[in-house]
Design a protein around this motif. Structure first.
Motif, PDB file in Angstrom:
ATOM      1  N   ILE A 288       0.923  -1.350  -0.073  1.00 22.51           N
ATOM      2  CA  ILE A 288      -0.089   0.096  -0.009  1.00 22.51           C
ATOM      3  C   ILE A 288       0.848   1.219   0.048  1.00 22.51           C
ATOM      4  O   ILE A 288       1.928   1.354   0.904  1.00 22.51           O
ATOM      5  CB  ILE A 288      -0.786  -0.013   1.136  1.00 22.51           C
ATOM      6  N   HIS A 289       0.556   2.134  -1.004  1.00 16.57           N
ATOM      7  CA  HIS A 289       1.200   3.393  -0.613  1.00 16.57           C
ATOM      8  C   HIS A 289       0.364   4.575  -0.075  1.00 16.57           C
ATOM      9  O   HIS A 289      -0.713   4.425  -0.054  1.00 16.57           O
ATOM     10  CB  HIS A 289       1.263   4.005  -2.289  1.00 16.57           C
ATOM     11  N   VAL A 290       1.121   5.213   0.876  1.00 17.17           N
ATOM     12  CA  VAL A 290       0.672   6.508   1.498  1.00 17.17           C
ATOM     13  C   VAL A 290       1.026   7.718   0.919  1.00 17.17           C
ATOM     14  O   VAL A 290       1.932   7.617  -0.110  1.00 17.17           O
ATOM     15  CB  VAL A 290       0.922   6.035   2.925  1.00 17.17           C
ATOM     16  N   ASP A 291       0.464   8.711   1.570  1.00 16.43           N
ATOM     17  CA  ASP A 291       0.798   9.977   0.889  1.00 16.43           C
ATOM     18  C   ASP A 291       1.946  10.533   1.411  1.00 16.43           C
ATOM     19  O   ASP A 291       1.746  11.768   1.910  1.00 16.43           O
ATOM     20  CB  ASP A 291      -0.374  11.062   1.149  1.00 16.43           C
ATOM     21  N   GLY A 292       3.244   9.950   0.912  1.00 17.64           N
ATOM     22  CA  GLY A 292       4.639  10.696   1.368  1.00 17.64           C
ATOM     23  C   GLY A 292       5.107  10.136   2.844  1.00 17.64           C
ATOM     24  O   GLY A 292       4.317   9.619   3.680  1.00 17.64           O
ATOM     25  N   PRO A 293       6.043  10.618   3.202  1.00 18.91           N
ATOM     26  CA  PRO A 293       6.942  10.230   4.440  1.00 18.91           C
ATOM     27  C   PRO A 293       5.971  10.782   5.677  1.00 18.91           C
ATOM     28  O   PRO A 293       6.274  10.313   6.670  1.00 18.91           O
ATOM     29  CB  PRO A 293       8.139  10.736   4.156  1.00 18.91           C
ATOM     30  N   LYS A 294       5.328  12.009   5.485  1.00 18.68           N
ATOM     31  CA  LYS A 294       4.885  12.490   6.529  1.00 18.68           C
ATOM     32  C   LYS A 294       3.216  12.136   6.864  1.00 18.68           C
ATOM     33  O   LYS A 294       2.565  12.479   7.915  1.00 18.68           O
ATOM     34  CB  LYS A 294       4.650  14.064   6.520  1.00 18.68           C
ATOM     35  N   ASP A 295       2.736  11.182   5.941  1.00 11.15           N
ATOM     36  CA  ASP A 295       1.573  10.644   6.174  1.00 11.15           C
ATOM     37  C   ASP A 295       1.488   9.345   7.346  1.00 11.15           C
ATOM     38  O   ASP A 295       1.012   8.413   7.011  1.00 11.15           O
ATOM     39  CB  ASP A 295       0.899  10.183   4.810  1.00 11.15           C
ATOM     40  N   ILE A 296       1.472  10.022   8.456  1.00 12.37           N
ATOM     41  CA  ILE A 296       1.224   9.118   9.512  1.00 12.37           C
ATOM     42  C   ILE A 296      -0.187   8.328   9.688  1.00 12.37           C
ATOM     43  O   ILE A 296      -0.313   7.121  10.020  1.00 12.37           O
ATOM     44  CB  ILE A 296       1.743   9.700  11.192  1.00 12.37           C
ATOM     45  N   ILE A 297      -1.110   9.274   9.582  1.00 14.19           N
ATOM     46  CA  ILE A 297      -2.520   8.761   9.691  1.00 14.19           C
ATOM     47  C   ILE A 297      -2.910   7.671   8.666  1.00 14.19           C
ATOM     48  O   ILE A 297      -3.379   6.734   8.844  1.00 14.19           O
ATOM     49  CB  ILE A 297      -3.431   9.954   9.546  1.00 14.19           C
ATOM     50  N   GLY A 298      -2.178   8.273   7.410  1.00 13.88           N
ATOM     51  CA  GLY A 298      -2.661   7.279   6.260  1.00 13.88           C
ATOM     52  C   GLY A 298      -1.719   5.838   6.556  1.00 13.88           C
ATOM     53  O   GLY A 298      -2.431   4.830   6.202  1.00 13.88           O
ATOM     54  N   ALA A 299      -0.643   5.962   6.875  1.00 14.80           N
ATOM     55  CA  ALA A 299       0.296   4.770   7.471  1.00 14.80           C
ATOM     56  C   ALA A 299      -0.485   3.855   8.283  1.00 14.80           C
ATOM     57  O   ALA A 299      -0.496   2.571   8.352  1.00 14.80           O
ATOM     58  CB  ALA A 299       1.764   5.065   7.463  1.00 14.80           C
ATOM     59  N   ALA A 300      -0.899   4.388   9.343  1.00 15.44           N
ATOM     60  CA  ALA A 300      -1.725   3.798  10.438  1.00 15.44           C
ATOM     61  C   ALA A 300      -2.816   3.042   9.794  1.00 15.44           C
ATOM     62  O   ALA A 300      -3.312   1.813  10.057  1.00 15.44           O
ATOM     63  CB  ALA A 300      -1.998   4.655  11.606  1.00 15.44           C
ATOM     64  N   GLU A 301      -3.694   3.686   9.046  1.00 13.12           N
ATOM     65  CA  GLU A 301      -4.721   3.190   8.633  1.00 13.12           C
ATOM     66  C   GLU A 301      -4.596   1.972   7.592  1.00 13.12           C
ATOM     67  O   GLU A 301      -5.257   0.949   7.605  1.00 13.12           O
ATOM     68  CB  GLU A 301      -5.506   4.472   7.649  1.00 13.12           C
ATOM     69  N   ALA A 302      -3.406   2.261   6.885  1.00 15.83           N
ATOM     70  CA  ALA A 302      -2.931   1.036   5.919  1.00 15.83           C
ATOM     71  C   ALA A 302      -2.804  -0.094   6.949  1.00 15.83           C
ATOM     72  O   ALA A 302      -3.152  -1.385   6.504  1.00 15.83           O
ATOM     73  CB  ALA A 302      -1.838   1.512   5.224  1.00 15.83           C
ATOM     74  N   VAL A 303      -2.086  -0.070   7.737  1.00 18.79           N
ATOM     75  CA  VAL A 303      -1.661  -1.306   8.557  1.00 18.79           C
ATOM     76  C   VAL A 303      -2.758  -1.691   9.501  1.00 18.79           C
ATOM     77  O   VAL A 303      -2.922  -3.108   9.339  1.00 18.79           O
ATOM     78  CB  VAL A 303      -0.653  -0.780   9.838  1.00 18.79           C
ATOM     79  N   ARG A 304      -3.731  -0.723   9.834  1.00 17.82           N
ATOM     80  CA  ARG A 304      -4.943  -1.335  10.258  1.00 17.82           C
ATOM     81  C   ARG A 304      -5.909  -2.078   9.315  1.00 17.82           C
ATOM     82  O   ARG A 304      -6.336  -3.329   9.480  1.00 17.82           O
ATOM     83  CB  ARG A 304      -5.876  -0.097  10.850  1.00 17.82           C
ATOM     84  N   ILE A 305      -5.886  -1.730   7.934  1.00 12.93           N
ATOM     85  CA  ILE A 305      -6.632  -2.309   7.023  1.00 12.93           C
ATOM     86  C   ILE A 305      -6.305  -3.722   6.759  1.00 12.93           C
ATOM     87  O   ILE A 305      -6.690  -4.701   6.675  1.00 12.93           O
ATOM     88  CB  ILE A 305      -6.741  -1.743   5.688  1.00 12.93           C
ATOM     89  N   LEU A 306      -4.978  -3.899   6.669  1.00  8.52           N
ATOM     90  CA  LEU A 306      -4.067  -5.032   6.364  1.00  8.52           C
ATOM     91  C   LEU A 306      -4.047  -5.979   7.673  1.00  8.52           C
ATOM     92  O   LEU A 306      -4.218  -7.354   7.669  1.00  8.52           O
ATOM     93  CB  LEU A 306      -2.816  -5.114   6.153  1.00  8.52           C
ATOM     94  N   VAL A 307      -4.230  -5.605   8.767  1.00  7.84           N
ATOM     95  CA  VAL A 307      -4.358  -6.410   9.985  1.00  7.84           C
ATOM     96  C   VAL A 307      -5.887  -6.952  10.291  1.00  7.84           C
ATOM     97  O   VAL A 307      -5.880  -8.088  10.578  1.00  7.84           O
ATOM     98  CB  VAL A 307      -3.977  -5.554  11.290  1.00  7.84           C
ATOM     99  N   GLU A 308      -6.777  -6.014  10.082  1.00  8.43           N
ATOM    100  CA  GLU A 308      -8.135  -6.407  10.046  1.00  8.43           C
ATOM    101  C   GLU A 308      -8.806  -7.326   8.734  1.00  8.43           C
ATOM    102  O   GLU A 308      -9.662  -7.848   8.838  1.00  8.43           O
ATOM    103  CB  GLU A 308      -8.857  -5.331  10.282  1.00  8.43           C
ATOM    104  N   ASN A 309      -7.932  -7.584   7.703  1.00 10.99           N
ATOM    105  CA  ASN A 309      -8.311  -8.201   6.486  1.00 10.99           C
ATOM    106  C   ASN A 309      -6.907  -9.102   6.180  1.00 10.99           C
ATOM    107  O   ASN A 309      -6.349  -8.834   5.307  1.00 10.99           O
ATOM    108  CB  ASN A 309      -8.684  -7.234   5.423  1.00 10.99           C
TER     109      ASN A 309
END
Length: 217
Positions: free
Chosen positions: A158-179
């Motif tokens: 999953i790509h997030v919106d650049g190196p400062k996208d903490i929220i996006g990265a957290a959401e990507a991890v959450r999605i892959l953990v829950e799925n």
């Protein structure tokens, strides 16, 4: 000014022999570094430097401190972000910072990981990401430089919106953990892609290309 047909991209490839012959000695990498058993590992592996931005991984871990059965691991040679990592990681029960590790530990840690995460500010390609992918581990990435090409968004990671996208990265991890089915599909795709980037295949392709160029003169 060199013609395109005379150019050849030689990537740093996975050393298959290292992975095939690696044998971890002892009870396991989790036991050695006091990493909890029975949890999914989200792993950063690389130099602890500002360019690679491991501090962002610590901040992602903070965002997901309430997510059960997930543990972050930060490993790599201490550099100019070491002190910040130590400070911000203090008190986090869902993160282990283990510093520099040897090759055998590295391979075992990669195999134990559920996800790889890299939120670099700059990255030419990412041999470490190829190694995770080779072991069927998808990558959450800032998608800078060669990462955008290596890891296909929604295919190998999953790509997030650049190196400062903490929220996006957290959401990507959450999605892959829950799925986990989604994670496994991305992991299978990642493995197939990484199989194209082994040292043997890269060297064979270079050899063939050199033979063609030699015969063209």
């Amino acid at each position: 000014g060199c013609p395109k047909e005379k150019c050849h991209l030689y990537l740093s490839g996975v050393d298959e022999e290292s992975f095939r012959n690696s044998r971890f000695e002892g009870d396991g990498v989790r036991s050695k570094y006091s990493i909890p058993e029975g949890v999914r590992l989200v792993t950063y592996l690389g130099t602890i430097e500002e360019r690679k931005n491991p501090l962002a991984v610590v901040r992602v871990a903070k965002q997901l401190s309430g997510l059960r059965d997930v543990h972050f691991v930060v490993a790599g040679f201490p550099s100019n972000q070491h002190q910040q990592i130590m400070k911000e990681a203090r008190g986090l029960t869902n993160l282990t910072y283990i510093g520099e590790i040897n090759d055998a530990d590295k391979i075992e840690l990669i195999r134990e990981s559920y996800l790889n995460i890299l939120l670099s500010h700059m990255e030419a390609l990412g041999l470490t990401q190829i190694e995770f992918m080779y072991c069927g581990v998808p990558v959450v990435t800032s998608a800078v430089g060669g990462q955008a090409w290596l890891i296909r968004d929604g295919v190998d990671g999953i790509h997030v919106d650049g190196p400062k996208d903490i929220i996006g990265a957290a959401e990507a991890v959450r999605i892959l953990v829950e799925n986990p089915e989604m994670r496994d599909e991305l992991g299978q795709n990642a493995r197939k892609r990484a199989e194209n980037f082994t040292l043997a295949k890269m060297t064979s392709a270079l050899s063939r290309r050199l033979s063609v160029l030699k015969n063209s003169y």
